[in-house]
Design a protein around this motif. Sequence first.
Motif, short mmCIF file in Angstrom:
data_model
loop_
_atom_site.label_atom_id
_atom_site.label_comp_id
_atom_site.label_asym_id
_atom_site.label_seq_id
_atom_site.Cartn_x
_atom_site.Cartn_y
_atom_site.Cartn_z
N CYS A 68 40.13 35.34 37.18
CA CYS A 68 39.59 33.98 37.21
C CYS A 68 38.51 33.80 36.14
O CYS A 68 37.89 34.77 35.71
CB CYS A 68 39.00 33.67 38.59
SG CYS A 68 40.25 33.55 39.87
N TYR A 85 38.78 29.01 38.00
CA TYR A 85 40.16 28.78 37.58
C TYR A 85 40.89 30.11 37.52
O TYR A 85 40.43 31.03 36.84
CB TYR A 85 40.20 28.12 36.19
CG TYR A 85 39.61 26.74 36.18
CD1 TYR A 85 40.40 25.63 36.40
CD2 TYR A 85 38.25 26.56 35.96
CE1 TYR A 85 39.85 24.36 36.40
CE2 TYR A 85 37.69 25.30 35.96
CZ TYR A 85 38.49 24.20 36.19
OH TYR A 85 37.96 22.96 36.20
N GLU A 86 42.01 30.18 38.19
CA GLU A 86 42.84 31.37 38.16
C GLU A 86 43.78 31.28 36.96
O GLU A 86 44.37 30.23 36.70
CB GLU A 86 43.66 31.48 39.44
CG GLU A 86 44.55 32.70 39.48
CD GLU A 86 45.38 32.76 40.74
OE1 GLU A 86 46.19 33.72 40.84
OE2 GLU A 86 45.26 31.89 41.61
N VAL A 87 43.93 32.37 36.23
CA VAL A 87 44.81 32.40 35.07
C VAL A 87 46.23 32.66 35.58
O VAL A 87 46.53 33.73 36.11
CB VAL A 87 44.39 33.49 34.06
CG1 VAL A 87 45.36 33.56 32.89
CG2 VAL A 87 42.97 33.24 33.57
N ARG A 94 49.26 33.56 30.35
CA ARG A 94 48.54 33.71 29.09
C ARG A 94 49.56 33.81 27.97
O ARG A 94 50.49 34.60 28.04
CB ARG A 94 47.68 34.97 29.13
CG ARG A 94 46.92 35.21 27.85
CD ARG A 94 46.16 36.53 27.89
NE ARG A 94 45.54 36.75 26.61
CZ ARG A 94 44.25 36.66 26.36
NH1 ARG A 94 43.42 36.37 27.32
NH2 ARG A 94 43.79 36.87 25.14
N TYR A 126 50.08 24.85 37.49
CA TYR A 126 48.89 24.80 36.62
C TYR A 126 48.22 23.43 36.76
O TYR A 126 48.87 22.42 37.01
CB TYR A 126 49.25 25.12 35.17
CG TYR A 126 49.47 23.93 34.28
CD1 TYR A 126 48.44 23.47 33.46
CD2 TYR A 126 50.68 23.24 34.26
CE1 TYR A 126 48.63 22.37 32.64
CE2 TYR A 126 50.88 22.16 33.45
CZ TYR A 126 49.84 21.71 32.64
OH TYR A 126 50.03 20.62 31.84
N TRP A 131 44.42 23.65 31.18
CA TRP A 131 44.71 24.65 30.17
C TRP A 131 43.50 24.81 29.28
O TRP A 131 42.62 23.96 29.24
CB TRP A 131 45.96 24.32 29.36
CG TRP A 131 46.00 22.91 28.82
CD1 TRP A 131 46.67 21.86 29.35
CD2 TRP A 131 45.33 22.40 27.66
NE1 TRP A 131 46.46 20.73 28.60
CE2 TRP A 131 45.65 21.03 27.55
CE3 TRP A 131 44.51 22.96 26.70
CZ2 TRP A 131 45.18 20.22 26.53
CZ3 TRP A 131 44.04 22.15 25.68
CH2 TRP A 131 44.38 20.80 25.61
N LEU A 134 45.57 29.66 27.73
CA LEU A 134 45.51 30.03 29.13
C LEU A 134 45.98 28.85 29.97
O LEU A 134 45.50 27.73 29.79
CB LEU A 134 44.08 30.38 29.55
CG LEU A 134 43.40 31.55 28.83
CD1 LEU A 134 41.96 31.69 29.33
CD2 LEU A 134 44.17 32.82 29.02
N LEU A 163 45.84 27.43 33.62
CA LEU A 163 44.89 27.67 34.71
C LEU A 163 45.23 26.84 35.94
O LEU A 163 45.81 25.76 35.84
CB LEU A 163 43.48 27.33 34.23
CG LEU A 163 43.02 27.98 32.94
CD1 LEU A 163 41.74 27.34 32.44
CD2 LEU A 163 42.83 29.46 33.14
N GLN A 212 42.99 25.39 39.27
CA GLN A 212 41.67 25.30 39.89
C GLN A 212 41.75 25.78 41.31
O GLN A 212 42.65 25.43 42.06
CB GLN A 212 41.14 23.87 39.84
CG GLN A 212 39.72 23.78 40.32
CD GLN A 212 39.11 22.42 40.08
OE1 GLN A 212 39.81 21.47 39.80
NE2 GLN A 212 37.81 22.32 40.21
#
Length: 171
Positions: A100, A123-125, A128, A149, A152, A166, A168, A170
């Motif tokens: 995150c 924010y969790e990735v 990538r 997602y 970004w 990335l 992301l 939330q």
Amino acid sequence: MPYQPGGSPAYLAGPTPPRPRRGRGPLRAVLAVLAAAVLGGTAVLWYRAGATDDGVSPTEAGPTTNTGPDAPVPGAVGALPTAPAPASSADPRFVKVGECVRNTGPVGGKPKLLIADCAPQTYEVLRRFDGQTSGEKDAEAKCGAVAGYTDWFFYDSELDSLDFVLCLRQR
């Protein structure tokens, strides 16, 4: 021919032939290339010294949902960070899928992501993409195929091999 005292041997007699003149063109070319390399390196160092703390100029798109006038800026924590500059271990260039990040940039301003523990308001990735990116449209296109997602983030440097996007979600 016999040796003659006070004289010179027959094979050395006569004027010495002139030495061929060497041009200085190749030497000048090498010196010009070296000077250009030194000046170019100096210019890069000078430019990098004027860059931001981590040498990046990140950009993040707004949220894809909840965009009303009262909607919070995604990941914003309200004010500029009071903590010292991040260590390389917190730099988003090193974040991996599943980790995150949090935004410590000013509300409505340029985002500044740091790797953080996964918690609310982070924010969790999800995905990538490493390699060349051309900016916002490219980031949107890449993340558009990633399920779930919400936002970004992209990093576009002078060296395309350092670029990344990335995707992301939330938390």
